[in-house]
Design an enzyme around this catalytic site. Sequence first.
Site, PDB file in Angstrom:
ATOM      1  N   LYS A  65     -58.232  14.175  54.214  1.00 46.62           N
ATOM      2  CA  LYS A  65     -57.640  14.190  55.552  1.00 46.62           C
ATOM      3  C   LYS A  65     -56.685  15.368  55.735  1.00 46.62           C
ATOM      4  O   LYS A  65     -56.557  15.915  56.824  1.00 46.62           O
ATOM      5  CB  LYS A  65     -56.919  12.870  55.836  1.00 46.62           C
ATOM      6  CG  LYS A  65     -57.880  11.714  56.041  1.00 46.62           C
ATOM      7  CD  LYS A  65     -57.142  10.433  56.305  1.00 46.62           C
ATOM      8  CE  LYS A  65     -58.107   9.298  56.588  1.00 46.62           C
ATOM      9  NZ  LYS A  65     -57.406   8.058  56.950  1.00 46.62           N
ATOM     10  N   ALA A  85     -52.559  10.900  54.589  1.00 48.21           N
ATOM     11  CA  ALA A  85     -52.307   9.565  54.048  1.00 48.21           C
ATOM     12  C   ALA A  85     -53.457   8.632  54.395  1.00 48.21           C
ATOM     13  O   ALA A  85     -54.122   8.806  55.416  1.00 48.21           O
ATOM     14  CB  ALA A  85     -50.995   9.005  54.597  1.00 48.21           C
ATOM     15  N   ASP A  86     -53.671   7.652  53.530  1.00 47.27           N
ATOM     16  CA  ASP A  86     -54.660   6.618  53.796  1.00 47.27           C
ATOM     17  C   ASP A  86     -54.246   5.347  53.066  1.00 47.27           C
ATOM     18  O   ASP A  86     -53.653   5.407  51.988  1.00 47.27           O
ATOM     19  CB  ASP A  86     -56.050   7.041  53.344  1.00 47.27           C
ATOM     20  CG  ASP A  86     -57.121   6.169  53.977  1.00 47.27           C
ATOM     21  OD1 ASP A  86     -57.469   6.428  55.145  1.00 47.27           O
ATOM     22  OD2 ASP A  86     -57.580   5.224  53.320  1.00 47.27           O
ATOM     23  N   THR A  87     -54.565   4.197  53.675  1.00 46.96           N
ATOM     24  CA  THR A  87     -54.183   2.899  53.136  1.00 46.96           C
ATOM     25  C   THR A  87     -55.413   2.011  53.016  1.00 46.96           C
ATOM     26  O   THR A  87     -56.244   1.984  53.920  1.00 46.96           O
ATOM     27  CB  THR A  87     -53.145   2.220  54.062  1.00 46.96           C
ATOM     28  OG1 THR A  87     -52.006   3.067  54.167  1.00 46.96           O
ATOM     29  CG2 THR A  87     -52.716   0.861  53.525  1.00 46.96           C
TER      30      THR A  87
END
Length: 179
Positions: free
Chosen positions: A49, A63-65
């Site tokens: 990203k 960021a990624d969750t």
Amino acid sequence: MILASKSPRRRELMKYITDDFEIKTAQVDETLSDGVSPSDAVLYLSKIKAEPFRGENDLVIGADTVVSIDNKILGKPANADAARDMLRLLSGRWHSVFTGVTLIKGEKEKSFFVETRVKFYSLSDEMIENYLKTNEPFDKAGAYGIQGFGCLLVEKIEGDYFNVVGLPVSKVYHALLAF
């Protein structure tokens, strides 16, 4: 500074760190390899990203969750049935929320992840149906948002609350200072 994320929750959380950032997103293929661990998944996704915005002048934060239970990654539910299934799976159990963060500026790069453990109350079918009616589950990993009506599902957490919302604010702040 660029925040490479579509998440309105991350945008709000970044304001605790600075108001001096812009949002940019690129279409990236978020397909994960079979069997990838949740921590490796969020590290990979945060990097892809951020990568499209790598440049000499801008510091980029990707960021990624993901939510994980029984070594299975739960992404955003495709529909109400998928959300219902996820909530039933999480009912009465501990699970983990992983957020990966990648910082990039020029050739310099740092990635890390934070894990927070969350335990749900045992959820009745009525509770699940009432939660689905809020429309909250449909744009969130694991089909819930702890910062909204989803807080009613959570019995306890171990770790960083803001990580569950989508950005481990304190860890990002200190990583930026060190970067």
